[in-house]
Design a protein around this motif. Structure first.
Motif, PDB file in Angstrom:
ATOM      1  N   HIS A 106       0.830  -1.209   0.000  1.00  0.00           N
ATOM      2  CA  HIS A 106       0.000   0.000   0.000  1.00  0.00           C
ATOM      3  C   HIS A 106       0.864   1.260   0.000  1.00  0.00           C
ATOM      4  O   HIS A 106       0.543   2.244  -0.667  1.00  0.00           O
ATOM      5  N   SER A 107       1.970   1.220   0.723  1.00  0.00           N
ATOM      6  CA  SER A 107       2.892   2.366   0.747  1.00  0.00           C
ATOM      7  C   SER A 107       3.471   2.601  -0.643  1.00  0.00           C
ATOM      8  O   SER A 107       3.548   3.748  -1.103  1.00  0.00           O
ATOM      9  N   PHE A 108       3.883   1.526  -1.294  1.00  0.00           N
ATOM     10  CA  PHE A 108       4.354   1.630  -2.687  1.00  0.00           C
ATOM     11  C   PHE A 108       3.292   2.286  -3.565  1.00  0.00           C
ATOM     12  O   PHE A 108       3.573   3.230  -4.314  1.00  0.00           O
ATOM     13  N   ALA A 109       2.047   1.791  -3.451  1.00  0.00           N
ATOM     14  CA  ALA A 109       0.963   2.293  -4.302  1.00  0.00           C
ATOM     15  C   ALA A 109       0.678   3.767  -4.042  1.00  0.00           C
ATOM     16  O   ALA A 109       0.502   4.549  -4.989  1.00  0.00           O
ATOM     17  N   LEU A 110       0.662   4.168  -2.775  1.00  0.00           N
ATOM     18  CA  LEU A 110       0.344   5.561  -2.438  1.00  0.00           C
ATOM     19  C   LEU A 110       1.459   6.520  -2.850  1.00  0.00           C
ATOM     20  O   LEU A 110       1.193   7.613  -3.354  1.00  0.00           O
ATOM     21  N   ILE A 111       2.703   6.126  -2.624  1.00  0.00           N
ATOM     22  CA  ILE A 111       3.837   6.987  -2.990  1.00  0.00           C
ATOM     23  C   ILE A 111       3.832   7.239  -4.494  1.00  0.00           C
ATOM     24  O   ILE A 111       4.005   8.374  -4.956  1.00  0.00           O
ATOM     25  N   HIS A 112       3.588   6.187  -5.272  1.00  0.00           N
ATOM     26  CA  HIS A 112       3.552   6.342  -6.728  1.00  0.00           C
ATOM     27  C   HIS A 112       2.276   7.047  -7.192  1.00  0.00           C
ATOM     28  O   HIS A 112       2.297   7.814  -8.158  1.00  0.00           O
ATOM     29  N   ASP A 113       1.163   6.796  -6.501  1.00  0.00           N
ATOM     30  CA  ASP A 113      -0.099   7.467  -6.830  1.00  0.00           C
ATOM     31  C   ASP A 113       0.030   8.975  -6.654  1.00  0.00           C
ATOM     32  O   ASP A 113      -0.474   9.753  -7.468  1.00  0.00           O
ATOM     33  N   ASP A 114       0.725   9.387  -5.596  1.00  0.00           N
ATOM     34  CA  ASP A 114       0.934  10.816  -5.354  1.00  0.00           C
ATOM     35  C   ASP A 114       1.778  11.450  -6.459  1.00  0.00           C
ATOM     36  O   ASP A 114       1.590  12.622  -6.805  1.00  0.00           O
ATOM     37  N   ILE A 115       2.717  10.675  -7.005  1.00  0.00           N
ATOM     38  CA  ILE A 115       3.528  11.169  -8.130  1.00  0.00           C
ATOM     39  C   ILE A 115       2.641  11.354  -9.362  1.00  0.00           C
ATOM     40  O   ILE A 115       2.675  12.399 -10.022  1.00  0.00           O
ATOM     41  N   ILE A 116       1.817  10.332  -9.653  1.00  0.00           N
ATOM     42  CA  ILE A 116       0.928  10.388 -10.815  1.00  0.00           C
ATOM     43  C   ILE A 116      -0.013  11.587 -10.731  1.00  0.00           C
ATOM     44  O   ILE A 116      -0.223  12.308 -11.705  1.00  0.00           O
ATOM     45  N   ASP A 117      -0.553  11.814  -9.526  1.00  0.00           N
ATOM     46  CA  ASP A 117      -1.521  12.899  -9.324  1.00  0.00           C
ATOM     47  C   ASP A 117      -0.854  14.244  -9.023  1.00  0.00           C
ATOM     48  O   ASP A 117      -1.543  15.258  -8.923  1.00  0.00           O
ATOM     49  N   ASN A 118       0.480  14.218  -8.860  1.00  0.00           N
ATOM     50  CA  ASN A 118       1.233  15.413  -8.471  1.00  0.00           C
ATOM     51  C   ASN A 118       0.639  16.056  -7.206  1.00  0.00           C
ATOM     52  O   ASN A 118       0.462  17.274  -7.118  1.00  0.00           O
ATOM     53  N   SER A 119       0.321  15.217  -6.236  1.00  0.00           N
ATOM     54  CA  SER A 119      -0.295  15.683  -4.990  1.00  0.00           C
ATOM     55  C   SER A 119       0.741  16.308  -4.063  1.00  0.00           C
ATOM     56  O   SER A 119       1.880  15.839  -3.987  1.00  0.00           O
ATOM     57  N   ASP A 120       0.325  17.330  -3.351  1.00  0.00           N
ATOM     58  CA  ASP A 120       1.210  18.004  -2.391  1.00  0.00           C
ATOM     59  C   ASP A 120       1.147  17.373  -1.006  1.00  0.00           C
ATOM     60  O   ASP A 120       2.136  17.391  -0.271  1.00  0.00           O
ATOM     61  N   LEU A 121      -0.030  16.853  -0.653  1.00  0.00           N
ATOM     62  CA  LEU A 121      -0.231  16.338   0.701  1.00  0.00           C
ATOM     63  C   LEU A 121      -0.722  14.900   0.689  1.00  0.00           C
ATOM     64  O   LEU A 121      -1.482  14.489  -0.182  1.00  0.00           O
ATOM     65  N   ARG A 122      -0.304  14.168   1.696  1.00  0.00           N
ATOM     66  CA  ARG A 122      -0.809  12.822   1.971  1.00  0.00           C
ATOM     67  C   ARG A 122      -0.905  12.704   3.477  1.00  0.00           C
ATOM     68  O   ARG A 122       0.075  12.881   4.183  1.00  0.00           O
ATOM     69  N   ARG A 123      -2.098  12.443   3.974  1.00  0.00           N
ATOM     70  CA  ARG A 123      -2.333  12.346   5.418  1.00  0.00           C
ATOM     71  C   ARG A 123      -1.916  13.626   6.152  1.00  0.00           C
ATOM     72  O   ARG A 123      -1.399  13.580   7.267  1.00  0.00           O
ATOM     73  N   GLY A 124      -2.113  14.759   5.480  1.00  0.00           N
ATOM     74  CA  GLY A 124      -1.803  16.049   6.080  1.00  0.00           C
ATOM     75  C   GLY A 124      -0.333  16.423   6.086  1.00  0.00           C
ATOM     76  O   GLY A 124       0.048  17.486   6.589  1.00  0.00           O
ATOM     77  N   LYS A 125       0.517  15.586   5.504  1.00  0.00           N
ATOM     78  CA  LYS A 125       1.967  15.841   5.448  1.00  0.00           C
ATOM     79  C   LYS A 125       2.413  15.930   3.983  1.00  0.00           C
ATOM     80  O   LYS A 125       1.733  15.400   3.095  1.00  0.00           O
ATOM     81  N   PRO A 126       3.565  16.568   3.730  1.00  0.00           N
ATOM     82  CA  PRO A 126       4.055  16.629   2.343  1.00  0.00           C
ATOM     83  C   PRO A 126       4.264  15.233   1.764  1.00  0.00           C
ATOM     84  O   PRO A 126       4.749  14.335   2.465  1.00  0.00           O
ATOM     85  N   THR A 127       3.868  15.039   0.520  1.00  0.00           N
ATOM     86  CA  THR A 127       4.094  13.752  -0.144  1.00  0.00           C
ATOM     87  C   THR A 127       5.592  13.523  -0.308  1.00  0.00           C
ATOM     88  O   THR A 127       6.395  14.453  -0.243  1.00  0.00           O
ATOM     89  N   VAL A 128       5.978  12.267  -0.520  1.00  0.00           N
ATOM     90  CA  VAL A 128       7.401  11.912  -0.571  1.00  0.00           C
ATOM     91  C   VAL A 128       8.120  12.666  -1.684  1.00  0.00           C
ATOM     92  O   VAL A 128       9.224  13.185  -1.487  1.00  0.00           O
ATOM     93  N   HIS A 129       7.502  12.763  -2.867  1.00  0.00           N
ATOM     94  CA  HIS A 129       8.185  13.443  -3.977  1.00  0.00           C
ATOM     95  C   HIS A 129       8.280  14.949  -3.757  1.00  0.00           C
ATOM     96  O   HIS A 129       9.147  15.608  -4.332  1.00  0.00           O
ATOM     97  N   LYS A 130       7.388  15.520  -2.929  1.00  0.00           N
ATOM     98  CA  LYS A 130       7.464  16.941  -2.610  1.00  0.00           C
ATOM     99  C   LYS A 130       8.500  17.200  -1.520  1.00  0.00           C
ATOM    100  O   LYS A 130       9.242  18.183  -1.567  1.00  0.00           O
ATOM    101  N   LYS A 131       8.552  16.328  -0.517  1.00  0.00           N
ATOM    102  CA  LYS A 131       9.494  16.514   0.589  1.00  0.00           C
ATOM    103  C   LYS A 131      10.927  16.226   0.160  1.00  0.00           C
ATOM    104  O   LYS A 131      11.860  16.908   0.578  1.00  0.00           O
TER     105      LYS A 131
END
Length: 324
Positions: free
Chosen positions: A82-107
């Motif tokens: 699930h962590s793999f899926a979410l980290i990559h999903d945030d990249i695909i969506d270019n999301s800034d936040l995940r669970r109220g914290k900066p996404t891995v690719h942003k941080k």
């Protein structure tokens, strides 16, 4: 949600011990290289319900006398994947936040996020290959991974079949497959597995409806992400589908001018949410979530054993009812 909270406490303690051991082992390769494991550990500890590992864990132990520590370690598979899926999903969506914290690719950066996601997947596969060699279970695990990725792809290319995406990305991925893999490992009879598959599929669909409802009408501070993300990403949900069924041509034209565009203006997002409420789509979905959750809860009480898995699913349904 007490059962899930109790499981999370136990799970978090043990997966952190596991990840700390992995950090030490990776330091033997290179001191700096262990940063990737530390990023995975940081990501997991930033939050999350631990729903998938909990469903696997209780499905297995309810029908088996297997050692609980071994089952708990197997449940790590579902959180790491699930962590793999979410980290990559945030990249695909270019999301800034995940669970109220900066996404891995942003941080950190894009390359680090891709590699951290890849490594989380590799850790999940490593645990699986160390513990399981039964072909039937291997096939189920491969289906679990492939269904999610196909669902993610279909969502990315924005197919019109919203129900197919909900089925693959949420119902089967988060509810059905973790349970089926566990029940199959526990050698549960096919009829019993089939019964669980159907009730968990319905719960999973409802879970996605609730997530979409929160993602449109929810409190950003509580859900830990912006409520305009789905609109800017052009996410096809049942809420959007319903709006398009009810709206007139003029409204559709304005909607199509900004939906799915990252530079959508705040005034357009506000306009859409206002119209969703004018058409009472928020009320319609709220009532549907409430009614469906109560129906599933009743079915569980009538036809399913009074075990931890049943209690966990009921707990989730009651949570839907209290927060919608």
């Amino acid at each position: 949600m007490k059962i899930l909270a109790d499981f999370k406490k136990q799970f978090d303690r043990e997966i952190n011990i596991y990840l700390d051991e992995k950090i030490k082992l990776t330091e033997n390769i290179d001191k700096k290289g262990s940063d990737l494991i530390k990023i995975i550990k940081e990501f997991i500890n930033n939050g999350g319900k631990r729903l998938r590992p909990a469903i696997f864990y209780y499905s297995f132990l309810d029908y088996s006398s297997q050692n609980s520590a071994k089952v708990l370690k197997l449940s790590f598979i579902f959180e790491l994947f699930h962590s793999f899926a979410l980290i990559h999903d945030d990249i695909i969506d270019n999301s800034d936040l995940r669970r109220g914290k900066p996404t891995v690719h942003k941080k950190y950066d894009l390359s680090t996020a891709i590699l951290a996601g890849d490594l989380a997947l590799m850790l999940a596969d490593e645990i699986f290959s160390q513990e399981i060699n039964e072909k039937k279970i291997i096939d189920l695990y491969n289906e679990f991974k492939q269904e999610l990725l196909v669902g993610e792809y279909l969502d990315t290319i924005k197919i019109d079949d919203v129900n197919k995406i909900m089925e693959l990305k949420t119902a089967r991925y988060s509810f059905v497959k973790p349970a089926i893999i566990a029940l199959s490992l526990a050698k549960v009879e096919k009829d019993e597995i089939k019964k669980w598959e159907e009730i968990l599929r319905k719960t999973g669909i409802l879970f996605q409806m609730k997530d979409d409802f929160d993602g449109t009408f929810g409190d950003e501070k509580k859900i830990g992400k912006s409520t305009d993300t789905d609109i800017k990403d052009g996410k096809n949900t049942l809420i959007i589908k319903r709006f398009l069924e009810k709206s007139n041509n003029k409204e559709k034209t304005r909607f199509n001018s900004f939906f799915g565009k990252s530079n959508s203006k705040l005034e357009d997002v506000i306009w859409l949410k206002k119209n969703l409420k004018i058409y009472r789509i928020d009320v319609e979905f709220k009532e549907k979530i409430l009614n469906e959750s109560k129906n599933i809860e009743k079915k569980l009480s009538q036809d399913f054993p009074d075990n931890k898995l049943t209690k966990l699913i009921k707990e989730i349904l009651v949570y839907f009812q209290s927060t919608v």
